[in-house]
Design an enzyme around this catalytic site. Sequence first.
Site, mmCIF file in Angstrom:
data_model
loop_
_atom_site.group_PDB
_atom_site.id
_atom_site.type_symbol
_atom_site.label_atom_id
_atom_site.label_comp_id
_atom_site.label_asym_id
_atom_site.label_seq_id
_atom_site.Cartn_x
_atom_site.Cartn_y
_atom_site.Cartn_z
ATOM 1 N N LYS B 116 0.820 -1.215 0.000
ATOM 2 C CA LYS B 116 0.000 0.000 0.000
ATOM 3 C C LYS B 116 0.855 1.267 0.000
ATOM 4 O O LYS B 116 0.449 2.288 -0.534
ATOM 5 C CB LYS B 116 -0.951 0.005 1.193
ATOM 6 C CG LYS B 116 -1.921 -1.171 1.216
ATOM 7 C CD LYS B 116 -2.692 -1.332 -0.087
ATOM 8 C CE LYS B 116 -3.300 -2.704 -0.219
ATOM 9 N NZ LYS B 116 -3.637 -3.111 -1.579
ATOM 10 N N GLU B 199 -2.526 7.539 7.611
ATOM 11 C CA GLU B 199 -3.014 8.605 6.741
ATOM 12 C C GLU B 199 -4.211 9.319 7.339
ATOM 13 O O GLU B 199 -4.782 8.892 8.332
ATOM 14 C CB GLU B 199 -3.344 8.048 5.347
ATOM 15 C CG GLU B 199 -4.425 7.009 5.343
ATOM 16 C CD GLU B 199 -4.602 6.340 3.972
ATOM 17 O OE1 GLU B 199 -3.644 6.277 3.190
ATOM 18 O OE2 GLU B 199 -5.720 5.886 3.715
ATOM 19 N N HIS B 234 -15.327 -1.463 8.636
ATOM 20 C CA HIS B 234 -14.559 -1.264 7.406
ATOM 21 C C HIS B 234 -14.812 -2.342 6.375
ATOM 22 O O HIS B 234 -14.031 -2.516 5.457
ATOM 23 C CB HIS B 234 -13.058 -1.182 7.679
ATOM 24 C CG HIS B 234 -12.715 -0.063 8.594
ATOM 25 N ND1 HIS B 234 -12.825 1.240 8.209
ATOM 26 C CD2 HIS B 234 -12.314 -0.057 9.882
ATOM 27 C CE1 HIS B 234 -12.487 2.002 9.226
ATOM 28 N NE2 HIS B 234 -12.181 1.246 10.249
ATOM 29 N N ARG B 292 -7.706 -8.258 -8.220
ATOM 30 C CA ARG B 292 -8.461 -9.526 -8.281
ATOM 31 C C ARG B 292 -9.901 -9.190 -8.633
ATOM 32 O O ARG B 292 -10.270 -8.031 -8.738
ATOM 33 C CB ARG B 292 -8.436 -10.198 -6.915
ATOM 34 C CG ARG B 292 -8.935 -9.228 -5.845
ATOM 35 C CD ARG B 292 -9.205 -9.889 -4.522
ATOM 36 N NE ARG B 292 -9.183 -8.927 -3.430
ATOM 37 C CZ ARG B 292 -10.202 -8.193 -3.039
ATOM 38 N NH1 ARG B 292 -11.371 -8.270 -3.664
ATOM 39 N NH2 ARG B 292 -10.095 -7.349 -2.036
#
Lengths: 158, 493
Positions: B116, B199, B234, B292
């Site tokens: 990431k 972040e 999430h 994917r």
Amino acid sequence: MKTTFNTQTIEINPANDGYVATLENKNLFIKIIRVDLQNGKMDVLIDNKRVIAHVSSDGAKRWVTINGETILLTKTSGAKQGVRHDHAGGLTAPMPGQVRSVTVSEGDVVKKGQTLLTMEAMKMEIKIQALMDGKVKSVFVSQGDTVEREQILIEMED
Amino acid sequence: MFNKILIANRGEIAIRIMRACKELGIKTVAVYSDADKNSQHVQFADEAFYLGDSAPKESYLNIDKLINAATQTGADAIHPGYGFLSENASFASAVDSVHVTFIGPSSDSIRAMGDKAESKILMKKAGVPTVPGFEGLENEKDFIKAAKEIGYPVLVKAAAGGGGKGMRVVNEESELSEAIQAAKREALNSFGDERLLIEKYIADGHHIEIQVFGDKHGNLIHLFERECSVQRRHQKIIEESPSPLLTPEIRNRMGEAAVRAAKAVNYFNAGTIEFIFDPKTSEYYFLEMNTRLQVEHPVTELVTGIDLAQWQIRIASGEKFPFKQNDFMQRGHAIECRIYAEDPSNGFLPSTGKLLQFIEPHGPGIRVDSGFAKGNEVTHFYDPLLAKLIVYAENRESAIQKMQNALKDFIVHGVVTNIDYMQAVLKHEDFAKAKISTRWVEKNFNDWKPAEPELESLISASLADLIFVNQKSKIENETDPFNPWKKINNFRN
């Protein structure tokens, strides 16, 4: 036939070409339209109101779906009252899984909400936290143990 | 084209892929663990290969065993599905090394997007907007400093992550340390990599993602967006397309950004660029790319008409993707609800047990991608997704109505599901108005409780005890042709 589900008692007896249900001092007349055993489906009239219910049984548990809403009932009449460990100061596993870490030991004084133990189940981390301020009486499991649902993990005292 | 494909997955997605294989005339191989020996995907396949113990490490996450399964069964391609090893570059390389085709992007693309932190740097270079934040931090001090600079709330998440695993929202400095530890542990556990990044947490952001699709000959297009803002912990539970938030201009811009992002890593096959969308400013930021097929791919299939699973296979075999960007448009509206075995009134804890009843809805515009049937066991070893219910209608309002009715006809007994919870979500006026940020569920449904038992449910339960038992004994006595007592009765009469 008298049955208690959760806290409500209901009595059902055959009458005429149907049944009479008695609960909360009310009598309701039930007429069976059709029964589909394979799908656990009942199509009935309760005081002339049509009700389509899907019902499944598993021991004392009854799963009932009416109009898309599913209710889980527990048959309590005749059944032994289970010991509620969380009330007795014991903390139980909410689901089967594995103990990842135990952060307290016997005799530790803990605060309400403090994480005592973490479990892992279905790749999720589950924290077992103290329900009250108190002292850890006993720890029944250790890191890496596989635990069953409702198994007592930690016992607390005031 | 391939002769035989091994599906390195389980549940609904394994069946979805096998269906595509069958339509293309390709033989299928299922793999399974101890817990899955009677599962639907095993029954659906042409042949099944036993991997081992139920623990994912011994079965669906075990690269050696899967490669061995492919060679033993003579499969010439492996489809990884989603989750498990689908975004594991080493797995893709290992598959290549035994001259079996990995149905997905190249291992280089997976590696580039899988990290990431690195992917964010790549995206910045490619001119794709990214969320303000820091990568490559080592110790807690650096995290504290970074969080201060970004400003709370912040998000710490696994550098190798996805799917909400190894991710924590931190509202203040005092929570940071525990969040880092927990996220690290989850990250290590789920992805075998404990590196985290930090972040800015965009509070009322919407999760909007763009489907991309490309072949091995350099053709790559996007297939519009999916709005996936209804999330718990999430993790998405309801997805739809189109997003009610996007204007045609923004949709185009996001689509183009997604194509740029995918091209930056020489992407081919199906992929998804996830963006966080700020409804106040209409700004969007790259979150990550899922290299994917997504869980929610059916909503794209329904509004565009493409069969993504089939095309994944076709382009993996080297076929050219014959369509251009302008060949596709969004038509009508599709919504997906994920049916999970979990208890929404108890922190969404997974619910396990034997499925006493499992009746799927049917009707025009209703699609069910399911991995379970009555009598199957839901275990604690794997993700608790039972099925996906997807509806399609001419517009959003009709699609919502259709979904509400379809959910009513979805009957699951034996495990607690989120069906009633999703009814409450769909009924909410914010949902009708599409005012749904990724935290909306958490804010509005934390205290949700299932309905209290009514008179009718009590009567039904009690009646069932009486008549189902009677009916059962009646059937056993009267219609069982092998019942020895029946003969005696007849004889006597």
